[in-house]
Design a protein around this motif. Structure first.
Motif, mmCIF file in Angstrom:
data_model
loop_
_atom_site.group_PDB
_atom_site.id
_atom_site.type_symbol
_atom_site.label_atom_id
_atom_site.label_comp_id
_atom_site.label_asym_id
_atom_site.label_seq_id
_atom_site.Cartn_x
_atom_site.Cartn_y
_atom_site.Cartn_z
ATOM 1 N N ALA A 116 2.922 8.429 5.426
ATOM 2 C CA ALA A 116 1.684 8.167 6.171
ATOM 3 C C ALA A 116 0.678 7.431 5.303
ATOM 4 O O ALA A 116 -0.013 6.513 5.759
ATOM 5 C CB ALA A 116 1.094 9.482 6.681
ATOM 6 N N ALA A 117 0.581 7.818 4.025
ATOM 7 C CA ALA A 117 -0.372 7.158 3.124
ATOM 8 C C ALA A 117 -0.008 5.701 2.906
ATOM 9 O O ALA A 117 -0.870 4.820 2.873
ATOM 10 C CB ALA A 117 -0.404 7.890 1.778
ATOM 11 N N GLN A 118 1.279 5.425 2.757
ATOM 12 C CA GLN A 118 1.701 4.056 2.497
ATOM 13 C C GLN A 118 1.637 3.198 3.752
ATOM 14 O O GLN A 118 1.658 1.967 3.667
ATOM 15 C CB GLN A 118 3.116 4.066 1.924
ATOM 16 N N ALA A 119 1.533 3.857 4.933
ATOM 17 C CA ALA A 119 1.450 3.097 6.183
ATOM 18 C C ALA A 119 0.019 2.730 6.547
ATOM 19 O O ALA A 119 -0.209 1.981 7.495
ATOM 20 C CB ALA A 119 2.064 3.917 7.333
ATOM 21 N N ILE A 120 -0.972 3.258 5.801
ATOM 22 C CA ILE A 120 -2.375 2.948 6.101
ATOM 23 C C ILE A 120 -2.609 1.454 5.882
ATOM 24 O O ILE A 120 -2.317 0.926 4.804
ATOM 25 C CB ILE A 120 -3.319 3.770 5.216
ATOM 26 N N PRO A 121 -3.154 0.747 6.879
ATOM 27 C CA PRO A 121 -3.406 -0.696 6.698
ATOM 28 C C PRO A 121 -4.408 -0.930 5.583
ATOM 29 O O PRO A 121 -5.380 -0.202 5.437
ATOM 30 C CB PRO A 121 -3.987 -1.124 8.064
ATOM 31 N N ARG A 122 -4.140 -1.969 4.802
ATOM 32 C CA ARG A 122 -5.069 -2.312 3.717
ATOM 33 C C ARG A 122 -5.350 -3.802 3.759
ATOM 34 O O ARG A 122 -4.509 -4.580 4.131
ATOM 35 C CB ARG A 122 -4.472 -1.945 2.358
ATOM 36 N N LEU A 170 -8.266 -5.462 -4.766
ATOM 37 C CA LEU A 170 -8.544 -4.024 -4.887
ATOM 38 C C LEU A 170 -7.686 -3.200 -3.925
ATOM 39 O O LEU A 170 -7.147 -2.145 -4.298
ATOM 40 C CB LEU A 170 -10.025 -3.739 -4.648
ATOM 41 N N ALA A 171 -7.554 -3.646 -2.684
ATOM 42 C CA ALA A 171 -6.759 -2.882 -1.714
ATOM 43 C C ALA A 171 -5.310 -2.771 -2.179
ATOM 44 O O ALA A 171 -4.685 -1.701 -2.091
ATOM 45 C CB ALA A 171 -6.833 -3.532 -0.336
ATOM 46 N N ALA A 172 -4.758 -3.873 -2.690
ATOM 47 C CA ALA A 172 -3.382 -3.839 -3.183
ATOM 48 C C ALA A 172 -3.263 -2.947 -4.416
ATOM 49 O O ALA A 172 -2.246 -2.251 -4.607
ATOM 50 C CB ALA A 172 -2.909 -5.254 -3.508
ATOM 51 N N MET A 173 -4.282 -2.938 -5.261
ATOM 52 C CA MET A 173 -4.277 -2.080 -6.445
ATOM 53 C C MET A 173 -4.307 -0.608 -6.040
ATOM 54 O O MET A 173 -3.596 0.226 -6.611
ATOM 55 C CB MET A 173 -5.465 -2.427 -7.339
ATOM 56 N N ASP A 174 -5.139 -0.280 -5.041
ATOM 57 C CA ASP A 174 -5.180 1.098 -4.542
ATOM 58 C C ASP A 174 -3.820 1.506 -4.001
ATOM 59 O O ASP A 174 -3.324 2.609 -4.248
ATOM 60 C CB ASP A 174 -6.233 1.236 -3.439
ATOM 61 N N VAL A 215 -0.614 -0.091 -11.169
ATOM 62 C CA VAL A 215 -1.300 -1.367 -10.943
ATOM 63 C C VAL A 215 -0.761 -2.390 -11.942
ATOM 64 O O VAL A 215 -0.477 -2.061 -13.101
ATOM 65 C CB VAL A 215 -2.821 -1.199 -11.115
ATOM 66 N N ARG A 216 -0.599 -3.621 -11.498
ATOM 67 C CA ARG A 216 -0.136 -4.669 -12.423
ATOM 68 C C ARG A 216 -1.109 -4.783 -13.593
ATOM 69 O O ARG A 216 -2.330 -4.763 -13.406
ATOM 70 C CB ARG A 216 -0.052 -6.008 -11.703
ATOM 71 N N LEU A 217 -0.567 -4.929 -14.803
ATOM 72 C CA LEU A 217 -1.426 -5.031 -15.975
ATOM 73 C C LEU A 217 -2.350 -6.240 -15.872
ATOM 74 O O LEU A 217 -3.504 -6.201 -16.306
ATOM 75 C CB LEU A 217 -0.571 -5.108 -17.247
ATOM 76 N N THR A 218 -1.876 -7.293 -15.267
ATOM 77 C CA THR A 218 -2.708 -8.496 -15.126
ATOM 78 C C THR A 218 -3.844 -8.279 -14.127
ATOM 79 O O THR A 218 -4.824 -9.028 -14.138
ATOM 80 C CB THR A 218 -1.854 -9.686 -14.676
ATOM 81 N N ASP A 219 -3.713 -7.287 -13.231
ATOM 82 C CA ASP A 219 -4.824 -6.923 -12.348
ATOM 83 C C ASP A 219 -5.795 -5.971 -13.030
ATOM 84 O O ASP A 219 -6.982 -5.940 -12.711
ATOM 85 C CB ASP A 219 -4.297 -6.240 -11.078
#
Length: 839
Positions: free
Chosen positions: A833-839, A412-416, A345-349
């Motif tokens: 498959a995990a990285q293809a899950i829509p967020r 949060l979704a991008a952080m996950d 996760v980005r440190l700024t996040d």
């Protein structure tokens, strides 16, 4: 709190939970990779030892030594890949924990007197010093506290150590700290009473680093009476009333006090309605203070950050006495830890700095200066920072908590996604390096294998003998089934099931169609019966059909029993020759013994055998349901339209011949009209009085336009030309019972023929398996591959005096390498498959 923020966070948490299955699969596959990599490291030295012990040529022994070096320098404890794989263990564990988390969590840490507890009180509304103690000079405990927003009420519990975890998590880090400070204390005793007998050195004259650790150890020993009971307690203690919490988790004000129950406390969980928070699922993780003595950084700080925290808030309070201006060393230490814990996760996040400004005029210039320096610092300038009075609950809610949650709602979704992507990227890099090592190991193993032709030949010879014995055993099974077919007999289990079903149906029919006697049935039906009401009559026909079907269901159970007996017979032959490791005696992990063998066959690439087992397992599906194919077509002809009520085709309604059997073949359809049933009753039976039907002659009423779906069977033998009209409930019983008994006889004849067919089918299935698993060309190759993991068990004479022969150990190395490659391929597919899950 904005409802839009709440909805966004709720959606992000739902999306997080949608990843549980995928990230769990990643963790499972990574565990397979790690296990196989460990086996590579441990098997390689055994190959080298076996090569020397069995007197292989010197060049081959050197190759075995090189194989050991290649594998241990990569996968061994000191190898190049081992620490990288251990780091991925932590990352994947954290990713799984994150996916399961039900709350969005804010971690909070503060330097001494920074105002961390004040901030927690402002957010939670817990302003009792006995709940969130705020003695400024010491932290309450080295364990994390967790506070969750819960609108159902306020409650708390503490989780306590047992002796083993207390030893590992409290005493061992203190021993390690003393060693770093220059004082080696040896190993922590494994029993508490032995630890209490340890005499620690006097603190006077000890190096400063070791002195603090020894002081903590002495305090723990001297105060054991205050917490020993907790170490042997239930593990979780509810705190009632809530103001008792401080007495369990707070350090005493007096350093000489021997009342220290907090030492046995692992962590604290408080649930309470937060002030200024509506329905956001929010948690606060109160992390141990930075720089605390005896802090096991990895276990006490980084683990909670990785596993439990979505955003990390660092609280500082610039005052003149702390000399904070342009000195961010303590802050940088915390930031370095946060950087290790952010998992991609980005440190700024991930990190936010909270500058506590309590409005004291004397400190304002220091606060202003710190804010300016933070903004200009090249490392800290991009990190979000908030200047706030931690004691002002309203300001904390509107100027800190709301913008932080708004940030999480957006990011949060991008952080996950970043945590998954980061873990997968590190794993991919390690797996690429591991593949190169395994490829080199395979080359070396092949070179060693090339000088072992006799051993390999002996292995194949044993596999050939094994396949012959299996073929002989299977032939006996086939002969047994063929003897039943040759004698014209039915399959015995099917015959028993058919007999039981027939006797049950006849008993049911003769005993009042399920009511015990004819009179019992008449009594139950007389009041409800009316020849005008065909719906009542139809209901009785439906009940009869359902009852007969229920009796017939046992026949499919008999079929299942016959097929399972075949499977058991085959499994017995295979287990006798292959052993119970490959063919378990009982079902395990939801698999039958043959299913377990099929899994192993596929894994070992014994493909012919795997296909043969799959075909044998599919016999039940291929044969289908006897009830549906044989009995149900006959049962469904028990219908009022085939009875005296409807009459046969061509004779007009209201008249029957024989037992109401029409003249058409089974499955024929009859045009009986799509009309109201009460209207049909009036036309069929006229006005009924005193049990005598009156009305128009039967052949004067016509009903057209409806095609019945019920098949009309052919009645064997002569057809009575005398029409019979249904006049009473007694007539209905006699008609229905006669029809049922006729159908039972017809079903029995059909089922007896079916039982003979089943015997033929089972014999054919057994013979097909014999061909595929016992007689096929080169089937010994399959058995050689299948038995590779258990060769020492099957052929102990191939084991030399010092351990398994070199070839068997090489098989273990090759198998472990194959497991790493296969699991890596599946890991990468699951990662995609995990990285293809829509967020």
């Amino acid at each position: 709190m904005s409802s839009a923020i709440e909805r966004s966070i709720e959606a992000a948490l739902d999306a997080r939970h949608a990843q549980i299955g995928t990230v769990t699969r990643l963790a499972e596959l990574w565990a397979v990779i790690r296990s196989a990599a460990d086996q590579l490291a441990t098997s390689a030295p055994a190959v080298e030892a076996a090569a020397a012990r069995t007197g292989l040529p010197g060049a081959t022994q050197q190759t075995a030594a090189e194989l050991r070096t290649v594998l241990q320098e990569a996968f061994g404890p000191g190898g190049s890949l081992h620490p990288r794989m251990a780091a991925i263990d932590l990352r994947i564990t954290a990713v799984v924990a994150r996916a399961h988390r039900d709350t969005v969590n804010l971690g909070v840490i503060g330097l001494t007197k920074a105002g961390k507890t004040t901030l927690l009180r402002s957010i939670t509304g817990l302003d009792d010093d006995n709940v969130l103690p705020a003695r400024a000079i010491k932290p309450t405990t080295a364990a994390s506290s967790r506070i969750y927003h819960d609108r159902s009420g306020t409650r708390a519990e503490v989780r306590t150590y047992d002796w083993d975890s207390f030893r590992a998590d409290v005493l061992v880090p203190l021993y390690r700290e003393a060693a770093v400070g220059g004082v080696a204390l040896g190993e922590v005793p494994h029993l508490i009473d032995a630890w209490l007998r340890v005499r620690y050195p006097e603190q006077r004259g000890l190096p400063s680093g070791a002195s603090v650790a020894v002081q903590r150890l002495l305090q723990a020993q001297e105060s054991v009476g205050s917490y020993r009971g907790l170490l042997s307690g239930p593990g979780t203690v509810a705190v009632e009333p809530l103001n008792r919490l401080a007495s369990l988790v707070s350090r005493p004000a007096d350093d000489q006090s021997r009342d220290r129950p907090y030492l046995a406390v692992r962590d604290v969980v408080i649930r309470t309605p937060f002030a200024h928070v509506d329905s956001v699922r929010l948690g606060l993780i109160d992390l141990p203070g930075a720089g605390e003595a005896s802090l096991d950084v990895e276990k006490r700080f980084l683990e909670p950050l990785r596993h439990e925290v979505d955003l990390f808030m660092m609280v500082i309070r610039p005052v003149k006495s702390q000399g904070f201006v342009r000195d961010f060393a303590p802050t940088r230490q915390v930031i370095q830890l946060a950087d290790k814990a952010r998992l991609g996760v980005r440190l700024t996040d991930f990190l936010t700095v909270v500058v506590n400004d309590d409005g004291a005029p004397a400190d304002q210039q220091y606060v202003d200066s710190v804010m300016a320096d933070l903004a200009q610092d090249p490392e800290l300038g991009d990190i979000p920072r908030y200047r706030i009075n931690n004691a002002d609950g309203g300001a904390v809610a509107s100027r800190l908590l709301e913008p932080v949650l708004q940030h999480l709602a957006r990011r949060l979704a991008a952080m996950d996604a970043a945590t998954v992507t980061g873990a997968v990227a590190e794993a991919d890099a390690v797996l690429a390096d591991a593949a190169a090592v395994i490829e080199r190991a395979d080359e070396l193993a092949d070179r060693i294998r090339s000088v072992l032709p006799l051993e390999k030949w002996e292995s194949l010879r044993r596999a050939k003998e094994l396949s012959n014995r299996i073929a002989s055993g299977l032939k006996q099974v086939v002969d047994e089934y063929d003897s039943v077919v040759s004698a014209g007999k039915a399959d015995p289990r099917m015959h028993k099931a058919i007999t039981t079903a027939r006797e049950g149906m006849r008993t049911w029919a003769m005993n009042g169609l399920g009511y015990g006697s004819r009179e019992g049935w008449l009594q139950a039906r007389r009041e409800a019966f009316s020849p005008r009401d065909l719906e009542t009559v139809q209901d009785e026909f439906v009940r009869v059909r359902l009852a007969l079907t229920e009796h017939c269901d046992a026949i499919d159970v008999g079929l299942e029993s016959s097929i399972q007996r075949l499977w058991r017979d085959v499994a017995t032959v295979l287990r006798t020759n292959l052993g119970s490791t490959l063919v378990p005696a009982e079902a395990s992990n939801g698999r039958t013994p043959l299913e377990s063998l099929a899994v192993t066959a596929r894994k070992q690439r014994a493909n012919q055998l795997a296909v043969a087992l799959a075909d044998l397992a599919a016999v039940k599906v291929a044969y289908g349901s006897i009830v549906l194919r044989v009995t149900r077509p006959l049962i469904r002809t028990i219908d009022w339209r085939n009875s005296a009520i409807a009459g046969p085709a061509g004779h007009g309604p209201g008249v029957t011949i024989g037992f109401g059997m029409g003249a058409g073949p089974i499955g024929a359809t009859v045009d009986v009209g799509r009309v109201d049933l009460n209207e049909v009753a009036t036309k069929l039976l006229g006005t009924v009085g005193r049990g005598v039907a009156r009305g128009p002659a039967p052949d004067t009423a016509t009903v057209t336009g409806y095609r019945s779906e019920a098949p009309i069977p052919t009645q064997p033998g002569p057809v009575s030309p005398v029409p019979r009209v249904l006049n009473s409930v007694e007539d209905l019983y006699d008609e229905l019972q006669a029809m049922v008994l006729a159908r039972i006889d017809q079903m029995t004849t059909a089922l007896d023929a079916e039982a003979a067919t089943i015997a033929t089918v089972l014999a054919a299935a057994a013979d097909r398996f014999l061909d595929a698993a016992g007689r096929a060309d080169d089937i010994e190759q399959d058995y050689d591959e299948l038995c590779a993991p258990v060769r020492a068990e099957l052929w102990p004479d191939l084991v030399d005096a010092g351990g398994p022969a070199t070839g068997l150990l090489l098989d273990e190395v090759r198998e472990a390498g194959r497991r790493v490659r296969d699991a890596a391929d599946r890991f990468q597919a699951a990662a995609a498959a995990a990285q293809a899950i829509p967020r």
